[in-house]
Write a protein that holds these residues in place. Structure first.
Motif, PDB file in Angstrom:
ATOM      1  N   HIS A  96       0.900  -1.204   0.019  1.00 30.37           N
ATOM      2  CA  HIS A  96       0.228   0.054   0.063  1.00 30.37           C
ATOM      3  C   HIS A  96       1.001   1.483  -0.006  1.00 30.37           C
ATOM      4  O   HIS A  96       0.326   2.282   0.140  1.00 30.37           O
ATOM      5  N   GLU A  97       2.103   1.028   0.139  1.00 34.31           N
ATOM      6  CA  GLU A  97       3.217   2.300  -0.140  1.00 34.31           C
ATOM      7  C   GLU A  97       2.813   3.035   1.176  1.00 34.31           C
ATOM      8  O   GLU A  97       3.097   4.389   0.821  1.00 34.31           O
ATOM      9  N   LEU A  98       2.860   2.716   2.336  1.00 30.55           N
ATOM     10  CA  LEU A  98       2.644   3.295   3.449  1.00 30.55           C
ATOM     11  C   LEU A  98       3.741   4.169   3.994  1.00 30.55           C
ATOM     12  O   LEU A  98       3.755   5.232   4.765  1.00 30.55           O
ATOM     13  N   ASP A  99       5.010   3.630   3.437  1.00 30.65           N
ATOM     14  CA  ASP A  99       6.319   4.181   3.959  1.00 30.65           C
ATOM     15  C   ASP A  99       7.329   4.013   3.096  1.00 30.65           C
ATOM     16  O   ASP A  99       7.768   2.906   2.484  1.00 30.65           O
ATOM     17  N   ALA A 100       7.850   5.095   2.564  1.00 23.70           N
ATOM     18  CA  ALA A 100       8.713   5.055   1.687  1.00 23.70           C
ATOM     19  C   ALA A 100      10.046   4.350   1.741  1.00 23.70           C
ATOM     20  O   ALA A 100      10.602   3.733   0.962  1.00 23.70           O
ATOM     21  N   GLY A 101      10.431   4.248   3.366  1.00 25.17           N
ATOM     22  CA  GLY A 101      11.670   3.566   3.564  1.00 25.17           C
ATOM     23  C   GLY A 101      11.579   2.206   3.326  1.00 25.17           C
ATOM     24  O   GLY A 101      12.537   1.523   2.798  1.00 25.17           O
ATOM     25  N   VAL A 102      10.329   1.535   3.610  1.00 16.91           N
ATOM     26  CA  VAL A 102      10.142   0.143   3.788  1.00 16.91           C
ATOM     27  C   VAL A 102       9.873  -0.148   1.976  1.00 16.91           C
ATOM     28  O   VAL A 102      10.444  -1.159   1.713  1.00 16.91           O
ATOM     29  N   VAL A 103       9.221   0.677   1.452  1.00 12.17           N
ATOM     30  CA  VAL A 103       9.270   0.385  -0.178  1.00 12.17           C
ATOM     31  C   VAL A 103      10.587   0.291  -0.803  1.00 12.17           C
ATOM     32  O   VAL A 103      11.058  -0.553  -1.736  1.00 12.17           O
ATOM     33  N   ARG A 104      11.690   1.390  -0.252  1.00  8.55           N
ATOM     34  CA  ARG A 104      12.756   1.079  -0.811  1.00  8.55           C
ATOM     35  C   ARG A 104      13.832  -0.037  -0.379  1.00  8.55           C
ATOM     36  O   ARG A 104      14.369  -0.269  -1.268  1.00  8.55           O
ATOM     37  N   VAL A 105      13.616  -0.297   0.601  1.00  7.38           N
ATOM     38  CA  VAL A 105      14.346  -1.281   1.238  1.00  7.38           C
ATOM     39  C   VAL A 105      13.902  -2.704   0.578  1.00  7.38           C
ATOM     40  O   VAL A 105      14.781  -3.453   0.134  1.00  7.38           O
ATOM     41  N   THR A 106      12.515  -2.823   0.280  1.00 10.69           N
ATOM     42  CA  THR A 106      12.206  -3.991  -0.600  1.00 10.69           C
ATOM     43  C   THR A 106      12.607  -3.891  -2.101  1.00 10.69           C
ATOM     44  O   THR A 106      12.878  -5.002  -2.482  1.00 10.69           O
ATOM     45  N   ARG A 107      12.678  -2.781  -2.560  1.00 15.31           N
ATOM     46  CA  ARG A 107      13.250  -2.627  -3.748  1.00 15.31           C
ATOM     47  C   ARG A 107      14.875  -3.063  -3.885  1.00 15.31           C
ATOM     48  O   ARG A 107      15.360  -3.775  -4.848  1.00 15.31           O
ATOM     49  N   ASN A 108      15.473  -2.384  -2.790  1.00 21.40           N
ATOM     50  CA  ASN A 108      16.636  -2.769  -2.853  1.00 21.40           C
ATOM     51  C   ASN A 108      16.968  -4.425  -2.658  1.00 21.40           C
ATOM     52  O   ASN A 108      18.104  -5.021  -3.385  1.00 21.40           O
ATOM     53  N   VAL A 109      16.243  -5.123  -1.889  1.00 24.66           N
ATOM     54  CA  VAL A 109      16.418  -6.745  -1.551  1.00 24.66           C
ATOM     55  C   VAL A 109      16.048  -7.226  -3.080  1.00 24.66           C
ATOM     56  O   VAL A 109      16.701  -8.117  -3.433  1.00 24.66           O
ATOM     57  N   LEU A 110      14.919  -7.036  -3.656  1.00 23.25           N
ATOM     58  CA  LEU A 110      14.602  -7.509  -4.665  1.00 23.25           C
ATOM     59  C   LEU A 110      15.646  -7.140  -6.040  1.00 23.25           C
ATOM     60  O   LEU A 110      16.054  -8.188  -6.572  1.00 23.25           O
ATOM     61  N   ASP A 111      15.993  -6.005  -6.099  1.00 22.10           N
ATOM     62  CA  ASP A 111      16.816  -5.728  -7.325  1.00 22.10           C
ATOM     63  C   ASP A 111      18.379  -6.277  -6.921  1.00 22.10           C
ATOM     64  O   ASP A 111      18.903  -6.908  -7.840  1.00 22.10           O
ATOM     65  N   ARG A 112      18.776  -6.348  -5.710  1.00 22.45           N
ATOM     66  CA  ARG A 112      20.049  -7.172  -5.545  1.00 22.45           C
ATOM     67  C   ARG A 112      20.145  -8.699  -5.544  1.00 22.45           C
ATOM     68  O   ARG A 112      20.952  -9.243  -6.174  1.00 22.45           O
ATOM     69  N   LEU A 113      18.883  -9.198  -4.807  1.00 19.01           N
ATOM     70  CA  LEU A 113      19.001 -10.632  -4.907  1.00 19.01           C
ATOM     71  C   LEU A 113      18.410 -11.383  -6.163  1.00 19.01           C
ATOM     72  O   LEU A 113      18.601 -12.372  -6.172  1.00 19.01           O
TER      73      LEU A 113
END
Length: 508
Positions: free
Chosen positions: A463-480
């Motif tokens: 639901h994109e309630l927190d920009a930090g959580v969204v960015r961390v999720t992207r970092n994990v997906l993009d890295r792994l």
């Protein structure tokens, strides 16, 4: 009145899907939708002849409650799934009545995913991993454990948690609580955890394929074509084969991300041709516990448990975490994770600080109900600077790096607090008085394993309630898994695919 269930919750495109329906109407149809950036109508199948069947009675004679332990054996119907259907999670909506009545029934929208007279299933590709690097596992065993088999107008309350059935076992059948996966119940957890996260993944352009717990249990090589395995939301019940297959994937260099919690808490044993499972849990039957200690809990030493702590795989355990004591999902503390090691790649681009400059550490997800409703943790200690470090005393890999932590308060029922642990943890470990905390972190042992440590991570991200959580999720997906593929807007690709699906007409 109409309700139904799937013969199996996954199907390979080009093969047939079986569903089972009971209705008091003379005929019915099934409408199919795909979960993506939005709920998209795909096709309508039918008409099928209607037949009313009663549920099997509860073996303990519990009035007004059906048995959760046996196959309900409702009339089966098959529908071929065309090759052109894209991989994904699909919704089947059972619509009773003739053409005229069906025409008066509006199509479902994103607001209608949860409800009765519907079930979900997964379409898998005939050539897995050809374009997708990510495999998303829907936690179907956990869904069945909590499925009460209710109907909109009937509270059957039959599950692992409501009037369970315990069997002593024998003839190669293990003792424990028995549960059939051939029961109706509608859609609840999919709407809460999975739908918003799946929509977010597709909006972001991530090419993802899907599987169920049963797929992972049966297929040792299921993960081979992929780079990243995802566990999402509430993922409590695992078989030994599931766990072995993920562990082997990680040892061989594959990556895993647990955007989930209460993960791998109970072991299950598949029975009845893999249409049911048994687990020796601590759920009471009536006013008694039929067997304690519950031997299918992963972390306790044998013979009082499995003797294989789940945090050896995930890095964390509900044993060192906690839960919200009130109604599900409930409102919860909104402090977020205290940030550690803000220079780590997981935090790249978030702008979050860890207090190493002498200031107060930031909190990831502050202002949202990120922590809970259940959360997992690792045994830890703090150094002189207050940084939390995993001790490894509970089975967590010693290389596990704690990146975010939320200290849980002692057990209490105050509205503003989360409750630590599970009731049988202090019973099994009366001397364990160490601190418990929701824990986010990762370790590398062959491949890299990231854990969010909380069930509601996909809700906050989706639901994109927190920009930090969204960015961390992207970092994990993009890295792994590697970055989202280039070459076109994700919304445009989805619209084109949806138009192609609407040209498909499924027949009985």
């Amino acid at each position: 009145m109409i309700e139904g269930y799937m013969g199996r919750e996954s199907v390979v495109a080009g093969r047939s899907l079986t569903f089972h329906v009971s209705t008091d109407a003379d005929e019915f149809r099934v409408r199919f939708y795909r979960l993506g950036g939005e709920l998209a109508f795909v096709a309508e199948s039918g008409p099928y002849p209607g037949e009313l069947r009663n549920p099997p009675p509860h073996p303990d004679g519990v009035t007004a409650h059906a048995s959760p332990a046996v196959d309900w054996d409702w009339p089966p119907h098959d529908v071929p799934i065309p090759d052109g259907w894209r991989p994904g999670v699909y919704l089947a909506h059972f619509v009773e009545g003739d053409d005229r009545r069906a025409a008066a029934t509006p199509l479902l929208t994103d607001a209608d995913i949860e409800g009765y007279a519907r079930e979900f299933f997964i379409v898998r590709p005939s050539n897995p991993g050809r374009t997708a690097r990510i495999l998303y596992k829907k936690s179907t065993f956990t869904r069945h454990a909590y499925n009460r088999s209710d109907r909109e107008d009937v509270q059957r309350a039959s599950s692992f948690y409501d009037h369970p059935v315990y069997q002593d076992g024998g003839q190669a059948r293990p003792a424990g609580h028995q549960l059939s996966m051939h029961r109706p119940g509608g859609v609840i957890d999919l709407a809460y955890w999975d739908a918003p996260f799946i929509a977010w993944l597709e909006r972001g352009g991530y090419d993802v394929e899907y599987c169920t717990d049963l797929d992972l249990h049966e297929e040792p090589d299921l993960l081979t074509p992929y780079r990243l395995f995802l566990s999402v939301g509430h993922d409590e019940y695992w078989s030994a084969a599931m766990r072995a297959h993920v562990a082997a994937f990680v040892r061989a260099g594959g990556n895993a991300a647990f955007f989930s919690a209460n993960t791998c808490w109970w072991r299950v044993h598949l029975t009845d041709g893999n249409t049911a499972f048994v687990s020796d849990t601590d759920h009471h039957v009536g006013d008694v516990y039929p067997h304690l200690p519950a031997t299918d809990q992963w972390w306790p030493a044998a013979p009082d448990g499995v003797g294989a702590p789940e945090n050896a795989l995930t890095g964390v355990s509900f044993r060192n975490g906690g839960m919200w004591p009130g109604e599900w999902p409930g409102d919860r503390p909104r402090a977020g994770y205290r940030v550690q090691h803000a220079d780590h790649w997981v935090y790249a681009g978030t702008g979050l600080r860890d207090g190493s400059d002498g200031g107060t550490p930031d909190a990831l997800g502050a202002g949202t109900a990120l922590i809970g409703y259940e959360c997992d943790g690792a045994a830890f200690t703090r150094d002189a600077a207050g940084i939390a470090h995993a001790t490894g005393a509970d089975g967590t890999p010693t290389s596990f790096l704690i990146l975010g932590i939320y200290l849980l308060d002692p057990v209490n029922e105050d509205f503003h607090q989360l409750r630590t642990g599970h009731w049988n943890c202090p019973v099994r470990e009366p001397g364990n008085t160490g601190p418990r905390a929701a824990t986010m972190g990762l370790y590398t042992a062959g491949g890299t394993v990231f854990t969010a440590g909380t069930t509601d991570w996909p809700v906050v991200c989706g639901h994109e309630l927190d920009a930090g959580v969204v960015r961390v999720t992207r970092n994990v997906l993009d890295r792994l898994a590697g970055p989202a593929p280039a070459g076109g807007d994700a919304g445009t690709r989805e619209t084109a695919g949806r138009d192609a699906e609407r040209r498909v007409t499924a027949g009985p």
